[in-house]
Scaffold this active site. Structure first.
Site, mmCIF file in Angstrom:
data_model
loop_
_atom_site.group_PDB
_atom_site.id
_atom_site.type_symbol
_atom_site.label_atom_id
_atom_site.label_comp_id
_atom_site.label_asym_id
_atom_site.label_seq_id
_atom_site.Cartn_x
_atom_site.Cartn_y
_atom_site.Cartn_z
ATOM 1 N N GLY A 49 0.836 -1.179 0.000
ATOM 2 C CA GLY A 49 0.000 0.000 0.000
ATOM 3 C C GLY A 49 0.875 1.235 0.000
ATOM 4 O O GLY A 49 2.082 1.158 0.257
ATOM 5 N N GLN A 54 3.123 9.804 1.612
ATOM 6 C CA GLN A 54 4.418 9.159 1.414
ATOM 7 C C GLN A 54 5.127 9.638 0.152
ATOM 8 O O GLN A 54 6.317 9.392 -0.005
ATOM 9 C CB GLN A 54 4.260 7.642 1.401
ATOM 10 C CG GLN A 54 3.838 7.096 2.763
ATOM 11 C CD GLN A 54 3.668 5.606 2.718
ATOM 12 O OE1 GLN A 54 2.592 5.099 2.409
ATOM 13 N NE2 GLN A 54 4.741 4.888 3.016
ATOM 14 N N CYS A 103 7.219 -0.597 6.662
ATOM 15 C CA CYS A 103 6.690 0.574 5.971
ATOM 16 C C CYS A 103 7.731 1.079 4.988
ATOM 17 O O CYS A 103 8.921 1.152 5.322
ATOM 18 C CB CYS A 103 6.354 1.657 6.988
ATOM 19 S SG CYS A 103 5.719 3.181 6.270
ATOM 20 N N LEU A 104 7.292 1.452 3.806
ATOM 21 C CA LEU A 104 8.210 1.987 2.805
ATOM 22 C C LEU A 104 8.838 3.311 3.251
ATOM 23 O O LEU A 104 9.920 3.659 2.788
ATOM 24 C CB LEU A 104 7.481 2.181 1.471
ATOM 25 C CG LEU A 104 6.977 0.895 0.803
ATOM 26 C CD1 LEU A 104 6.119 1.233 -0.407
ATOM 27 C CD2 LEU A 104 8.125 -0.015 0.421
ATOM 28 N N HIS A 145 -3.154 0.638 8.320
ATOM 29 C CA HIS A 145 -1.825 1.235 8.162
ATOM 30 C C HIS A 145 -1.890 2.433 7.205
ATOM 31 O O HIS A 145 -1.338 3.498 7.496
ATOM 32 C CB HIS A 145 -0.862 0.157 7.631
ATOM 33 C CG HIS A 145 0.531 0.617 7.411
ATOM 34 N ND1 HIS A 145 1.565 0.251 8.249
ATOM 35 C CD2 HIS A 145 1.085 1.393 6.452
ATOM 36 C CE1 HIS A 145 2.702 0.794 7.799
ATOM 37 N NE2 HIS A 145 2.425 1.487 6.702
ATOM 38 N N GLU A 146 -2.570 2.268 6.072
ATOM 39 C CA GLU A 146 -2.627 3.345 5.080
ATOM 40 C C GLU A 146 -3.469 4.518 5.575
ATOM 41 O O GLU A 146 -3.103 5.679 5.365
ATOM 42 C CB GLU A 146 -3.144 2.825 3.735
ATOM 43 C CG GLU A 146 -2.268 1.769 3.093
ATOM 44 C CD GLU A 146 -0.784 2.118 3.046
ATOM 45 O OE1 GLU A 146 -0.431 3.305 2.880
ATOM 46 O OE2 GLU A 146 0.034 1.195 3.188
ATOM 47 N N HIS A 149 -1.475 6.612 7.892
ATOM 48 C CA HIS A 149 -0.613 7.556 7.171
ATOM 49 C C HIS A 149 -1.366 8.841 6.847
ATOM 50 O O HIS A 149 -0.823 9.947 7.018
ATOM 51 C CB HIS A 149 -0.111 6.948 5.856
ATOM 52 C CG HIS A 149 1.160 6.201 5.974
ATOM 53 N ND1 HIS A 149 2.334 6.766 6.417
ATOM 54 C CD2 HIS A 149 1.459 4.906 5.687
ATOM 55 C CE1 HIS A 149 3.285 5.868 6.406
ATOM 56 N NE2 HIS A 149 2.781 4.727 5.970
#
Length: 188
Positions: A49, A54, A103-104, A145-146, A149
């Site tokens: 995701g 991000q 996480c990216l 999670h998304e 963010h």
């Protein structure tokens, strides 16, 4: 369409709450390009995701996708490509489970945190159509999670600091226990 740089922990945009998108904005070529960029960037980085924050855009848009045998997350259940505009999540019941996340925007770090086991997700797709879905297990964790963010929250804020580990050490010391846990929470 382009692969955009992913900002990492410490960048202030990751701590901002993204703003709602209007119907007129969603219909614009600029926002449709942004959605394409999110998809391309998520896929190029091997993520499950990606939220607009991000890539340094503070609009409430996130994407999720897990294909079979995902290279980074082969244990995750499949999630068809999902574009979420102005998503809202609510728990379906009080039950939580522990999930180990990465996480990216937090390269080479993982941690364990509690997530609601089942959630209702409401959002608009890229064409403005309303969707409501129930997500469970690891997929519910991905959606939470998304949306975190988009609210300026990183998994680090919710993780037990004693569980933080590099990918290498997670693979070596924690992966097997986590995969056993995944089998339990993903079974019907």
């Amino acid at each position: 369409m382009a692969v955009r740089p992913i900002v990492t922990v410490g960048h202030p945009v990751l701590r901002e709450r993204a703003r709602e998108v209007t119907a007129a904005e969603l219909a614009s070529a600029d926002l449709q390009r942004l959605i394409d960029d999110l998809i391309d960037t998520m896929r190029a980085a091997g993520g499950a995701g990606l939220a607009a924050n991000q890539i340094a855009e503070t609009v409430r848009i996130a994407v999720a996708e897990v294909r079979p045998n995902h290279p980074r997350y082969p244990y995750k259940p499949e999630i068809p490509l999902t574009v979420m505009v102005n998503p809202v999540i609510e728990p379906v019941g009080p039950e939580t489970t522990w999930i180990n996340e990465g996480c990216l925007s937090v390269p080479d770090l993982r941690g364990t945190l509690d997530r609601f086991l089942t959630v209702r997700v409401r959002y608009l797709d890229r064409d403005g159509a309303v969707h409501e879905e129930i997500q469970r297990g690891l997929s519910a964790g991905t959606f939470q999670h998304e949306v975190d963010h988009l609210n300026g929250i990183l998994f680090l804020d919710r993780a037990d600091p004693r569980t933080l580990t590099t990918w290498e050490h997670w693979n070596r010391y924690q992966r097997d226990a986590f995969l056993r846990h995944v089998a339990e929470i993903e079974s019907p």
